[in-house]
Design a protein around this motif. Structure first.
Motif, PDB file in Angstrom:
ATOM      1  N   TRP A 111       0.733  -1.139   0.047  1.00  0.00           N
ATOM      2  CA  TRP A 111      -0.126  -0.003  -0.193  1.00  0.00           C
ATOM      3  C   TRP A 111       0.874   1.239   0.120  1.00  0.00           C
ATOM      4  O   TRP A 111       0.637   2.234  -0.738  1.00  0.00           O
ATOM      5  N   SER A 112       1.797   1.431   0.829  1.00  0.00           N
ATOM      6  CA  SER A 112       2.757   2.609   0.917  1.00  0.00           C
ATOM      7  C   SER A 112       3.807   2.705  -0.051  1.00  0.00           C
ATOM      8  O   SER A 112       4.388   3.753  -0.193  1.00  0.00           O
ATOM      9  N   GLN A 113       4.178   1.599  -0.695  1.00  0.00           N
ATOM     10  CA  GLN A 113       5.357   1.633  -1.541  1.00  0.00           C
ATOM     11  C   GLN A 113       6.407   2.042  -0.909  1.00  0.00           C
ATOM     12  O   GLN A 113       7.540   2.568  -1.696  1.00  0.00           O
ATOM     13  N   SER A 114       6.638   1.510   0.296  1.00  0.00           N
ATOM     14  CA  SER A 114       7.852   1.739   1.044  1.00  0.00           C
ATOM     15  C   SER A 114       8.196   0.800   2.219  1.00  0.00           C
ATOM     16  O   SER A 114       7.468   0.022   2.394  1.00  0.00           O
TER      17      SER A 114
ATOM     18  N   LYS B  76       6.758   8.588   6.660  1.00  0.00           N
ATOM     19  CA  LYS B  76       6.556   9.020   5.578  1.00  0.00           C
ATOM     20  C   LYS B  76       4.938   9.151   5.097  1.00  0.00           C
ATOM     21  O   LYS B  76       4.192   8.122   5.570  1.00  0.00           O
ATOM     22  N   GLN B  77       4.356  10.117   4.398  1.00  0.00           N
ATOM     23  CA  GLN B  77       3.082  10.334   4.158  1.00  0.00           C
ATOM     24  C   GLN B  77       2.691   9.396   3.137  1.00  0.00           C
ATOM     25  O   GLN B  77       3.534   8.900   2.281  1.00  0.00           O
ATOM     26  N   ILE B  78       1.501   8.711   3.189  1.00  0.00           N
ATOM     27  CA  ILE B  78       1.060   7.445   2.526  1.00  0.00           C
ATOM     28  C   ILE B  78      -0.288   7.675   1.579  1.00  0.00           C
ATOM     29  O   ILE B  78      -1.054   8.889   2.116  1.00  0.00           O
ATOM     30  N   PRO B  79      -0.639   7.000   0.679  1.00  0.00           N
ATOM     31  CA  PRO B  79      -2.054   7.407   0.247  1.00  0.00           C
ATOM     32  C   PRO B  79      -3.045   6.992   1.248  1.00  0.00           C
ATOM     33  O   PRO B  79      -2.901   6.038   2.063  1.00  0.00           O
TER      34      PRO B  79
END
Length: 342
Positions: free
Chosen positions: A60-63, A135-138
């Motif tokens: 989901w976060s790509q991180s 980190k900000q996520i969608p």
């Protein structure tokens, strides 16, 4: 000279990341903690949950993500070696950098293929940037009635989680105790770490369960099994080469269960173990079982020192908090088993 034909520059819409992950595998004999046990030990189940939730959070976060909290797990039945295990993880709610993930663990005899639930819980992960900062996520937006129900159930646990954490942080643990306790010490190995270079949250929870299992077995003189885990709070990462110290202390017994508080401390061994900071704090409950897996009466622990009496009241307070807040169920009751499909 011929002119070049320009290539299409149409931008494809970015695909929305998936909010859910399902892992399926066989429970192996090596997942059972001791010879003769009826099923996989609680620590290994927690490791499976952490891995599935991690995969869901990263997708989901790509991180890279880290475990922040695991709470309110009831182990309703053992998972036998040889069963097909299915771990389902799905996003319930997102904050700026956090993901609240609902997890279900089910299993089935592969000869029958009928899955039933063994436990469920909520795990919170935090997405990290390259500098290991949140980190900000969608944002996750639930759409169906069921997705909205699951989000509301996750939100119903926020105040309970804060109350439990505050109550746990108010307590102190010294040598002024006669309570049964057990401490394990070892170095974190390269095989213990995840892709970010830190020890897997699931691996750490497995260490916690092993220490607490040994503590309760030593006290009861019987095999024991985890029936509940809650308030598992991650404060700092554990690194390769860290000296790890896991202390499990019994703080209360009732007719059947033994309540255990566990602190996992970790740090550079060159700085001495006296100053190891707390990395994880957790609360577990165990029952003694006979050879057929049936629960036995708990051997009674009677607090003697003022600290022991205070911590017994602490265990009672945690139980009262869970009754007071009455969080909504994360998953719907299973009306029946469901059949294995390809």
């Amino acid at each position: 000279m011929e002119s070049e034909t320009p290539q299409s520059t149409t931008t494809q819409p970015q695909q929305q990341p998936s909010p859910e992950v399902t892992l399926r595998f066989l429970a192996a004999p090596t997942d059972v903690l001791m010879a003769g046990a009826m099923g996989v030990h609680g620590g290994r189940v927690l490791e499976w949950i952490d891995k599935a939730a991690y995969a869901c959070a990263v997708a989901w976060s790509q991180s890279y993500c880290v475990t922040a909290y695991v709470g309110h797990i009831h182990f309703t039945r053992p998972i036998p070696s040889g069963h097909i295990v299915e771990v389902r993880s799905r996003i319930a709610y997102t904050g700026r950098s956090s993901m609240h993930i609902v997890n279900e663990v089910l299993s089935a005899d592969p000869r029958e293929g009928k899955f039933t639930r063994a436990c469920d819980c909520l795990v919170i992960f935090v997405a990290m940037d390259e500098d290991r900062k949140p980190k900000q996520i969608p944002a996750y937006e639930p759409k169906t009635d069921e997705e909205i129900r699951v989000r509301d159930a996750a939100l119903s646990r926020v105040q309970l989680r804060k109350a439990i954490e505050e109550e746990m942080l108010r307590q102190s643990y010294t040598d002024d105790s006669t309570a049964p306790e057990l401490t394990t010490r070892f170095l974190a190995k390269p095989t213990d770490v995840n892709w970010g270079g830190n020890v897997h949250g699931g691996t750490a929870m497995q260490w916690i369960d092993e220490a607490a299992t040994a503590c309760t077995m030593q006290w009861s003189g019987e095999r024991t099994a985890a029936v509940y885990a809650g308030g598992i709070r991650f404060y700092r990462p554990v690194h390769i080469g860290d000296l790890v110290e896991v202390n499990a202390r019994m703080i209360r017994t009732d007719a059947r269960t033994m309540s255990v508080m566990i602190h996992l401390r970790a740090g550079d061994p060159r700085q001495g173990r006296e100053t190891l900071p707390v990395a994880i704090h957790a609360s577990f409950a165990y029952v003694s079982v006979d050879l057929d897996g049936n629960p036995l009466a708990a051997r009674k622990f009677t607090p003697v020192t003022n600290e022991d009496k205070r911590l017994e009241q602490h265990a009672t307070k945690l139980r009262e908090l869970r009754s007071t807040y009455e969080p909504q169920p994360l998953v719907k009751p299973m009306a029946d088993t469901f059949q294995l499909t390809s």
